[in-house]
Scaffold this motif. Structure first.
Motif, PDB file in Angstrom:
ATOM      1  N   PRO A   1       0.782  -1.187   0.079  1.00  0.00           N
ATOM      2  CA  PRO A   1       0.013  -0.098   0.084  1.00  0.00           C
ATOM      3  C   PRO A   1       0.849   1.198   0.039  1.00  0.00           C
TER       4      PRO A   1
ATOM      5  N   GLU B   1      -4.846  -0.069  -6.164  1.00  0.00           N
ATOM      6  CA  GLU B   1      -4.337  -1.077  -5.185  1.00  0.00           C
ATOM      7  C   GLU B   1      -4.919  -2.449  -4.946  1.00  0.00           C
ATOM      8  N   GLN B   2      -6.251  -2.217  -4.580  1.00  0.00           N
ATOM      9  CA  GLN B   2      -7.034  -3.571  -4.339  1.00  0.00           C
ATOM     10  C   GLN B   2      -6.896  -4.623  -5.550  1.00  0.00           C
TER      11      GLN B   2
ATOM     12  N   GLN C   1      -3.222   4.642  -6.349  1.00  0.00           N
ATOM     13  CA  GLN C   1      -3.966   4.035  -5.053  1.00  0.00           C
ATOM     14  C   GLN C   1      -5.316   3.554  -5.542  1.00  0.00           C
TER      15      GLN C   1
ATOM     16  N   LYS D   1      -2.771   2.981   9.364  1.00  0.00           N
ATOM     17  CA  LYS D   1      -2.395   3.431   8.014  1.00  0.00           C
ATOM     18  C   LYS D   1      -2.208   4.884   8.025  1.00  0.00           C
TER      19      LYS D   1
ATOM     20  N   THR E   1       0.929   4.031  -3.498  1.00  0.00           N
ATOM     21  CA  THR E   1      -0.097   5.167  -3.250  1.00  0.00           C
ATOM     22  C   THR E   1      -0.084   5.868  -4.482  1.00  0.00           C
TER      23      THR E   1
END
Lengths: 320, 382
Positions: A278, A288-289, A285, B81, A282
């Motif tokens: 992660p 990401e998943q 982003q 986070k 960035t």
């Protein structure tokens, strides 16, 4: 046997060397923070190696134990006046006791009962933490007292910044955890666990108390998760119920399976990849998943034992 | 570890290249926002607002002749986070100030990092704990629940209401506002005769409202709540023909609420809302009018989506920050901090901000407008 022992030593040596040498390449103290998160996650995942990799049982609720460990560090110093370090130990004992009580009836059953029941357990813990707002601060979370060890080190002349201290401390905890897990692997208990992983029927035939050993693995892995939660809480000095959330449980299992649930080093590698991903992604982003899912699928299809064991096999295969 | 270092390097390279014209003397501002995850309905408009405004400011020549550079990370609503990203912002990106912390949890997780690094932080979350007690480097823009309670009680007092019934949601928002309201209700000489609650997923509040209706002497009903609960309360309230004034909270101050409750049932409901919600209705001489209308038009043009109060929080945070950098004449974190504390009379979407060493929120009750729903639309009633 000599081969095995040396493989244990190699694992520990690689781990310790990477932890010790990596800081020389860190451009800023932000990398210490990422490093310490990897170690904290790695510790929880090492516990799962014992449960998933050794004993072949799946738990989808280990974040619940991380939550107990984390909130023990937040609550015990306030309500019982305990030192945060003692609070972490109390949390570990409490997690072990709860794992024993929850695991005892469930582990007598075969199949996926443990996965489902642990799932329920994890959600239950996270609900209690969210709803008992007068005690836990609810979804907004609560502050955690300072461990105080950094000040002690400073007094004896070792002056570390906060992130450096937690890098070193959680790195040490991880090496210790890995050492214990590797020792367990070669102990009679470890052999019994691997036997029941291979075949419960066969293990029972040779006299392994299947339910007992499953419970042992479950309790030990719960302690690992609890300590990891405590370290996270003490490091962040603030904790919210997310630590016990369902997603955190899934993350832990994913880390273990990605790196290789049968290998301590592999699982820690999995934790490292999923913790840094992660941060690296960035820039992308929104994807990401997607990329996480893709990596996971590719590993499951092409490297069914997990990243590290598969790569190791391939290299060894080429050598022969 | 090598993996992380090289890829992070490649990542930051891509990030730098992504910016149109990075001058060397840019002022770097950081943000960690919950663009995805359960709080994305808050974080998404916040992030869009920040990006839009930074572009706008740079197009107009930047701040003190220097361009702004915005680094936004998406923490997904996870406090852990958020803390990592905050560390990254101050240690790796070396920003001069941080905006963010969409939720109270993420804000509280960020605060120690920025406090240690002595970098100013403007939170976008609601809880009063963020700025009370005052922390030197921590500020926030959204008004607090307590202010909403005060606004409602003031209106009740004006209308001679002294005995009320409460029906609150048991979720985080409802519980917090319920607590804050009860803490100050004594100052207004108002008495609570009935105190009912409902769960966040309940589909019918008729029993609780029947209880309230049956109590003698109640002059009005207040519903601290968030999401669909207050809409159901409003519908049941109309069905039972309770016939007393109904007050809702700022948590449902949106057009969506009127739609959900139905214009007919919502007729006459009063609630405190921000100027942004009623931008077009503000009188010409209202000090906030120019600001909220400009933001609303720019946002809706840039994103094609209706403006929200939450984006307004980010708008105000960036305006406060830019104003402080201008006045400080420097982009040193400590100079910015001092200048933020000296913010005076800055008109934002949530109100007019005047900070001090003891007040790091800087809003008074004029931040809220008392609104009434009439014919399916809003009306300002003061």
């Amino acid at each position: 046997m000599i081969m095995r022992l040396s493989s244990k030593a190699t694992t520990l040596l690689i781990l310790a060397a990477v932890i010790a040498i990596a800081p020389f390449f860190f451009p800023s103290s932000y990398y210490f923070r990422v490093g310490s998160l990897i170690f904290v996650n790695g510790l929880a995942v090492t516990g799962l190696v014992i449960l998933i990799g050794y004993a072949g049982q799946i738990s989808l609720g280990h974040a619940g134990f991380a939550g107990i460990g984390a909130y023990a560090c937040a609550l015990a110093p306030i309500h019982l006046g305990l030192h945060p370090a003692l609070a972490a130990i109390l949390g570990a004992l409490l997690s072990a006791a709860i794992a024993f009580l929850v695991g005892r009836p469930i582990l007598r059953l075969k199949g996926y009962y443990l996965a489902v029941a642990s799932l329920g357990f994890g959600i239950l813990v996270s609900m209690v933490l969210s709803n008992e707002a007068q005690l836990t601060g609810g979804p907004d979370g609560m502050a955690v007292p300072e461990l105080g060890l950094r000040a002690v080190l400073k007094a004896v002349g070792i002056d570390l910044s906060n992130t450096e201290f937690w890098y070193a401390f959680s790195g040490l905890a991880l090496v210790l955890g890995a050492w214990l897990a590797l020792n367990l692997y070669h102990s009679p208990t470890g052999r019994a666990l691997r036997a029941l992983h291979g075949s419960e029927v066969a293990a029972r035939t040779v006299g392994v108390d299947v339910a007992h050993y499953k419970l042992v693995a479950f309790v030990i892995s719960a302690i690992y998760a609890s300590v990891s939660g405590s370290l996270l809480a003490l490091q962040n000095k603030f904790i919210t119920p997310d630590v016990a959330g369902f997603m955190h449980s899934i993350e832990m299992v994913t880390m273990a399976v990605l790196g290789g649930a049968g290998s301590v080093l592999g699982a820690i590698l999995g934790a490292a990849i999923l913790t840094t991903l992660p941060q690296v992604l960035t820039v992308f982003q929104e994807y990401e998943q997607l990329m996480l899912g893709l990596v996971m699928m590719l590993v499951m299809i092409f490297m069914r034992e997990g990243l590290l064991p598969s790569v190791a096999h391939r290299i060894r295969g080429r050598g022969e | 570890m090598k993996f992380s270092a090289t890829t992070a390097l490649a990542g930051s390279l891509a990030l730098v290249l992504g910016f149109a014209a990075p001058a060397f003397a840019d002022i770097k501002i950081g943000a960690t926002i919950s663009e995805t995850g359960p709080a994305s309905f808050l974080g998404d408009p916040e992030a869009k607002t920040l990006k839009m405004l930074v572009e706008e400011i740079n197009a107009a020549g930047g701040v003190n002749g220097e361009k702004l550079e915005l680094v936004v990370y998406d923490d997904g609503g996870d406090p852990n986070k958020a803390r990592t990203f905050a560390t990254r912002l101050v240690e790796d990106d070396e920003v001069v100030a941080v905006i963010g912390g969409t939720t109270t949890g993420t804000s509280m997780a960020i605060i120690p990092v920025l406090g240690d690094a002595e970098v100013p932080f403007i939170s976008l979350a609601g809880a009063v704990e963020i700025i009370d007690p005052v922390k030197p480097f921590v500020f926030k823009t959204p008004h607090t629940d307590r202010m909403a309670c005060a606004k409602i009680f003031e209106d009740m007092k004006k209308n001679g209401i002294t005995k009320i019934g409460l029906i609150s949601g048991s979720d985080g928002f409802g519980a917090s506002m319920h607590k804050q309201c009860l803490a100050i209700i004594g100052e207004y000489g108002i008495e609570v005769l009935a105190d009912e609650t409902y769960g966040p997923t309940d589909a019918d509040m008729t029993p609780q409202l029947t209880n309230i209706k049956g109590k003698d002497g109640i002059q009005a009903v207040l519903n601290p709540g968030f999401g669909q609960g207050p809409a159901i309360v409003t519908r049941n309230y109309a069905q039972l023909a309770v016939g007393l004034p109904l007050y809702q909270s700022h948590g449902v101050a949106s057009d969506g609420f009127i739609e959900l409750a139905g214009a007919q049932a919502a007729e006459g409901v009063k609630l405190p809302g921000t100027a942004l919600l009623v931008a077009g209705l503000l009188p010409e001489n209202d000090p906030q009018r120019a600001v909220v209308v400009a933001y609303k038009e720019a946002y809706e043009k840039a994103t094609g989506k209706p403006v929200s109060t939450f984006g307004g929080y980010a708008h105000d945070a960036l305006r406060i920050l830019v104003d402080a950098i201008k006045r400080a004449g420097s982009a040193e974190p400590s100079a910015i901090r001092d200048a933020i504390e000296g913010t005076s009379g800055l008109v934002g979407t949530t109100g007019t901000v005047t900070m001090s060493a003891t007040d790091h929120l800087g809003l008074d009750l004029s931040a809220f407008r008392m609104l009434k729903i009439e014919d399916g639309g809003w009306k300002i009633v003061e």
